[in-house]
Design a protein around this motif. Sequence first.
Motif, PDB file in Angstrom:
ATOM      1  N   ARG A   1     -73.019 -16.858  16.976  1.00  0.00           N
ATOM      2  CA  ARG A   1     -73.156 -18.045  16.116  1.00  0.00           C
ATOM      3  C   ARG A   1     -71.814 -18.437  15.502  1.00  0.00           C
ATOM      4  NH1 ARG A   1     -77.496 -15.665  12.429  1.00  0.00           N
ATOM      5  NH2 ARG A   1     -79.348 -15.765  13.680  1.00  0.00           N
ATOM      6  N   THR A   2     -71.088 -17.428  15.016  1.00  0.00           N
ATOM      7  CA  THR A   2     -69.849 -17.697  14.295  1.00  0.00           C
ATOM      8  C   THR A   2     -68.790 -18.285  15.228  1.00  0.00           C
ATOM      9  OG1 THR A   2     -70.369 -15.826  12.878  1.00  0.00           O
ATOM     10  CG2 THR A   2     -68.122 -16.639  12.761  1.00  0.00           C
ATOM     11  N   VAL A   3     -68.700 -17.727  16.424  1.00  0.00           N
ATOM     12  CA  VAL A   3     -67.698 -18.203  17.385  1.00  0.00           C
ATOM     13  C   VAL A   3     -68.078 -19.592  17.904  1.00  0.00           C
ATOM     14  CG1 VAL A   3     -66.761 -17.750  19.690  1.00  0.00           C
ATOM     15  CG2 VAL A   3     -66.932 -15.890  18.041  1.00  0.00           C
ATOM     16  N   SER A   4     -69.375 -19.806  18.123  1.00  0.00           N
ATOM     17  CA  SER A   4     -69.822 -21.095  18.683  1.00  0.00           C
ATOM     18  C   SER A   4     -69.808 -22.193  17.627  1.00  0.00           C
ATOM     19  CB  SER A   4     -71.253 -20.975  19.223  1.00  0.00           C
ATOM     20  OG  SER A   4     -71.387 -19.889  20.090  1.00  0.00           O
ATOM     21  N   ALA A   5     -70.101 -21.842  16.410  1.00  0.00           N
ATOM     22  CA  ALA A   5     -70.089 -22.756  15.267  1.00  0.00           C
ATOM     23  C   ALA A   5     -70.877 -24.040  15.568  1.00  0.00           C
ATOM     24  CB  ALA A   5     -68.651 -23.026  14.831  1.00  0.00           C
TER      25      ALA A   5
END
Length: 491
Positions: A389-393
């Motif tokens: 989730r954090t990397v894809s944002a």
Amino acid sequence: MGIRTGKQFLEGLRDEREVYIDGRRVKDVTSDPAFRGAAQTIAELYDLQHAADTQDVLTQVDAATGERVARSHVLPTSKEALVTRGRALRRTAQHTCGLLARTPDFMNVGIAALAAARPVFDASPGGRSFGANITAYHQHVMRNDLTMTHVQVNPQVDRSKQVFEQKHDIALKVVKETDAGFYVSGSRWVGTLAQISDEVVVMPSVVITNDSKGEDYAFAFALPMATPGLKMVSRPSVVPYGAGHYLDNPLSQQFDEGDAVLIFENVFVPWERTFVYRDPDLCNKIYKLTYLGEHYTHQTMSRTIAKAEFMAGLAAYVARSIKVDIFPNVQGMLAELLIFLEMQQAFVDRAEATATETPFGTWAPNRWPLHSAQLNFHERYARMIDVVRTVSAGGLVGVPSYGETQGEIGELVEQYFASAGQTSKERIQLMRLAADASISAFAGRQVLYERYYQGDPVRRAIGYYMEYPKEELFGRVDAMLGRSFAKANLK
Ligand SMILES: Cc1cc2nc3c(=O)[nH]c(=O)nc-3n(C[C@H](O)[C@H](O)[C@H](O)COP(=O)(O)OP(=O)(O)OC[C@H]3O[C@@H](n4cnc5c(N)ncnc54)[C@H](O)[C@@H]3O)c2cc1C
């Protein structure tokens, strides 16, 4: 019969089973939109048993019949056999990236463990001997290559009270005994894969006091899913079959394995299908006596290697596609996932390398690395999802349905959704995959599954601590105390 094909598996599911979902009875689980995707995935696993490049990994010739059987059914009689089985478990898990958790090999290794421990079932308090039944059942499921589900937990009503003290007595219990068997009524939860299994194994509930009042609830047996009086009440599906494109939710579409509460209405259990009867003491001890936990966890942790590979790969793939993998903070998170993966592999490798022979002449993997892996995988898995989730944002919500690439504004979509490394179509497909793995209902259920499928991690950790052999560790501390005391040169 030996190994079945996917087609034979699907045909076997078309029977009189009673499956309910969303207020309706399912006519055919193999074509119903809630179950067909997972049924097809299990069928693919059956076909892998026949494919030239996987047959020898997944199956072996049974010396007794000359037929091929799944390796997960075979009782490992040496360390090498256990390692070979481990290879089969990992190969099976790779097919679903560990996301369809309850592949048939889970129950296969469990029933093989129980069959290996046959003498445990021979001393029933009522004077009956059930050892031959577990051997026969193991042979039955192995030779007919059946898929099983299991239900072990009494329903959540009032957890502060024993099962026999509940105001609403809805837990599964013995209601009548005859010369041919006994009748049960009540419910058990939660049978994962139940709707598309051939058989249900009602496993002993392990949290029952050794009290004669618990005897009515203390048993283990197996029945076909289409047994009269057995009803499967499904949770709502996480497959969004009402809208969108298949590629918008590719994981939900293929891997929603289903969970169901099983209600038994005066269901007859023949003695020959019974393994434990009115025996709370054996129910509580069964994992330890049969090495069931070690064997189950060999399968589950082999599966989670495939899951960790997928999630680490997915996060790095997304980062590379939008070129955020040049940033040290992102690299740090991606490294974290690779470390989880290496840890998971190391736990399983160590469990296999330090396997020991059981009193039954079979071999069991070392429980401590396996339980260590299992008890913290749920937290590491939640972290993996968080990193995706954090990397894809914003990319997780910044792409449309894949259907838009084929719609009225297809050309515009082709122009506006490309990333540094991908065309619009490639990017939309990737980000919908990442969204399904990290922010969908499917993803939420996966996190819940990893936390609870093998019991409550809180109580399991208590058991882990209490049983861990700590004498050697205390010895190290004693040695240091002694050495320090000696060096302190006290008069
Ligand atoms: C997705 C999913 C799939 C599953 N599949 C299967 C399956 O195929 N077969 C099967 O048999 N089971 C299955 N289960 C059930 C699973 O085994 C149980 O969820 C698990 O054992 C926990 O029991 P419970 O859900 O009844 O929670 P509860 O026991 O009701 O616990 C609820 C909360 O209260 C706490 N708690 C309760 N009692 C105590 C206590 N005595 N001491 C300390 N804390 C306590 C727990 O820590 C937890 O946080 C599945 C569960 C899930 C979520």
